[in-house]
Enzyme design. Structure first.
Site, PDB file in Angstrom:
ATOM      1  N   THR A 120      38.674  32.880  30.997  1.00 34.13           N
ATOM      2  CA  THR A 120      37.831  34.062  30.904  1.00 34.13           C
ATOM      3  C   THR A 120      38.578  35.267  31.457  1.00 34.13           C
ATOM      4  OG1 THR A 120      35.867  32.673  31.216  1.00 34.13           O
ATOM      5  CG2 THR A 120      35.581  35.021  31.575  1.00 34.13           C
TER       6      THR A 120
ATOM      7  N   GLY B  15      35.990  32.847  35.941  1.00 34.20           N
ATOM      8  CA  GLY B  15      35.997  31.748  36.902  1.00 34.20           C
ATOM      9  C   GLY B  15      34.898  30.738  36.773  1.00 34.20           C
TER      10      GLY B  15
ATOM     11  N   THR C  51      35.330  35.658  26.956  1.00 35.18           N
ATOM     12  CA  THR C  51      35.784  34.309  27.301  1.00 35.18           C
ATOM     13  C   THR C  51      36.055  33.434  26.088  1.00 35.18           C
ATOM     14  OG1 THR C  51      35.205  32.304  28.539  1.00 35.18           O
ATOM     15  CG2 THR C  51      33.387  33.520  27.525  1.00 35.18           C
TER      16      THR C  51
ATOM     17  N   SER D 151      25.749  30.966  29.886  1.00 34.56           N
ATOM     18  CA  SER D 151      27.071  31.256  30.425  1.00 34.56           C
ATOM     19  C   SER D 151      26.931  31.815  31.836  1.00 34.56           C
ATOM     20  CB  SER D 151      27.800  32.276  29.538  1.00 34.56           C
ATOM     21  OG  SER D 151      28.953  32.785  30.185  1.00 34.56           O
TER      22      SER D 151
END
Length: 580
Positions: free
Chosen positions: A402, A482, A420, A461
């Site tokens: 990402t 992350g 991402t 997400s």
């Protein structure tokens, strides 16, 4: 010893009132910058340069963010690119208005049966969803940008056609994911020429990618989602087991929404609506406003550490329970993000860590009107009906999956944008010079609940682009890559900057924690022995990592200090800041 000294210096800095920002020097050159007009902080210096180029051309923050995102997709193909998706939070100063465009990758018409949660091979097109980045970026730029589409795509085309110098991160990722890259002869030719992975310092040229970018510059989103490019993408996907069709690509549309809103220490905080995870960020801040002592840093004070870990842990539990695509399931996101709901969750922040935190009931809070500070931003309305809280967490992704960028311009506009591929190099399926995402693995393992897989649905997400406002002006723009580390990294950056008075760069250098809803607590080196002992006493299963580990995010932040912008790029990754 060197790391301990750095922590002591940061602690000392916390005791001082922040004055005018100091210029960048020493090891922070490129990582920290002070500017008076506009600024771009991104995951790669080439991308930050692309954004700055747009600002100097007379473009605004939206133009700069779009140019930087297309550029970073060229130079960080493991993290993003034309096969990726994400979300973009926009603050327009002249209108006192915020918008969010969700262009996260979406399941196709047969998406419910394509993949269930984490099952199936990770390197397979069955994990790929319709990439939304091209449509979303171009829609935002067309609506709010000033420059021509060809202008904002020019830096990315240049980088792909003329090449760029490979950095150490990309070189490492090519080696570690060589089996995935080796699946495509064309990808192998680019990244593993003559059987040897590209090395840091090599020049990487991507002519196929440049050709597609030129088509997008000329023809817009239709040049990507329809016609020969779409047909060749679908051919590659279906050959690798994907059920996606040309009709799926032609039907894709990004989704405009209102951001979630709350307040923290007198600041208005806006963040990503579901199925992204702004509600986790806002709930954690609401809890910390009640519980966090600010006399000493969490790295040295057990009470501050306990408050931080407890708030993050509760916010993870509530997010996991409720997050999902609101077009398919009612999600009480405004309730979870509200101060009234946080009041009901305070006791849970003190629960022993060896007992899993159970989610709270956010439905009542979701029906309450927004606070006076959030009312002008016209936040989301209440969800209409409860859904069983069985969604489970989305896929974990990898450490290089990402990218995030933060942008401000001279007029006070701002963008926080996260994009991402899912896993590193996404699904591994390659077409037209780029990799497709692996977003289908972000659906829950369960067949029910708000994040269950379904046709035409966006998976949940952890991305959470966030902007803080003070007195109607941007105070901070922040976000991170992350995976599960994203909301905790954002929260800790905000806390260290606002509550402890640290310079943004100092805030990024502070050691971080990542708790889950049960007992696991991932922790970077840098916390005192007393704090570690207190974590054990609270029942946490402590897992330590070396300092400045990629596992703990890669925050890019811009904060207003006095009359200047101060930008900082996380030392855990290769990003840099540019401005003027």
């Amino acid at each position: 010893m060197r790391h301990s000294l750095a922590i002591l210096l940061v602690v000392a800095a916390a005791c001082r009132v922040q004055q005018s920002p100091a210029p960048s020097r020493g090891p922070d050159v490129g990582k920290r910058l002070v500017a008076m007009h506009g600024m771009v902080a991104s995951g790669n210096p080439y991308a930050s340069e692309a954004g700055l180029e747009m600002l100097r051309k007379g473009g605004n923050a939206i133009d700069a963010a779009v140019a930087a995102t297309f550029a970073v997709g060229v130079v960080e193909p493991m993290m993003s690119g034309l096969g990726a998706g994400g979300g973009m939070l926009i603050w327009r100063q002249s209108a006192d208005s915020a918008d969010y465009i969700d262009f996260y990758s979406q399941a196709g018409a047969t998406g419910g049966s394509a993949v269930t949660g984490y099952t199936g091979p990770r390197a397979s097109a069955r994990g790929a969803a319709i990439p939304g980045g091209v449509a979303g970026l171009l829609a935002a730029q067309a609506k709010y940008g000033r420059l021509k589409r060809a202008d904002v795509l020019a830096p990315a085309i240049r980088l792909a056609a003329d090449g760029y110098i490979v950095n150490s991160l990309l070189a490492r990722e090519v080696v570690s994911d060589s089996a995935k890259l080796d699946r495509s002869p064309d990808a192998r030719r680019i990244f593993i020429p003559n059987g040897k992975p590209v090395r840091a310092g090599d020049r990487l040229v991507q002519p196929e990618l440049a050709a597609v970018l030129r088509k997008i510059a000329a023809g817009g989103a239709d040049a990507f989602y329809r016609g020969e490019v779409a047909e060749s993408m679908v051919q590659a996907l279906q050959a690798d087991g994907s059920p996606l069709t040309v009709a799926d690509f032609a039907a894709y549309q990004p989704r405009w929404d209102r951001p979630l809103c709350s307040t923290y220490r007198g600041n208005v905080v806006i963040s990503a609506p579901p199925p992204q995870s702004g509600m986790e960020v806002l709930e954690a801040l609401n809890l910390l406003e009640h519980t966090l002592p600010t006399s000493a840093l969490p790295a040295r004070d057990s009470a501050a550490f306990g408050a931080l870990a407890g708030a993050l842990r509760v916010s993870v539990a509530d997010r996991d329970a409720y997050v999902g695509d609101p077009r398919f399931a009612a999600v009480p996101a405004s309730g979870v993000a509200s101060r009234s709901f946080a009041d009901t969750r305070l006791a849970a922040t003190s629960d022993r860590a060896n007992t899993r935190v159970q989610p709270g009931d956010a439905w009542g809070a979701d029906k309450l009107p927004p606070s006076a500070a959030c009312q002008p931003l016209a936040p989301r309305g209440a969800a209409t009906a409860p859904v069983p809280a069985t969604s489970g967490a989305p896929g974990d992704g990898s450490l290089a999956e990402t990218t995030h960028l933060s942008v401000v311009d001279a007029e006070g506009n701002a963008v926080s944008l996260t994009n991402t591929n899912g896993l590193g190099f996404g699904s591994g399926t390659w077409s037209n010079g780029f990799f497709f995402n692996s977003a289908m693995y972000n659906f829950s393992r369960n067949d029910s609940g708000p994040n269950a897989a379904a046709p035409n649905k966006i998976p949940a997400s952890t991305i959470a682009p966030t902007i803080l406002l003070r007195d109607g002006r941007v105070r901070m723009v922040v976000g991170s890559p992350g995976s599960a580390a994203i909301p905790p990294a954002i929260v800790q950056t905000i806390v260290y900057t606002l509550d402890y008075g640290l310079d943004p760069m100092q805030a990024l250098r502070m050691p971080r924690i990542i708790p889950n809803a049960a007992s696991r607590l991932e922790i970077e080196d840098g916390f005192s022995n007393e704090v570690l002992a207190s974590a054990r006493a609270l029942g946490y299963d402590v897992v330590t990592s070396p300092p400045t580990s990629m596992l703990f995010g890669g925050v890019h932040v811009i904060a207003r200090i006095g009359n200047a912008w101060v930008g900082a790029a996380d030392p855990r990754r290769d990003g840099e800041v540019r401005g003027y």
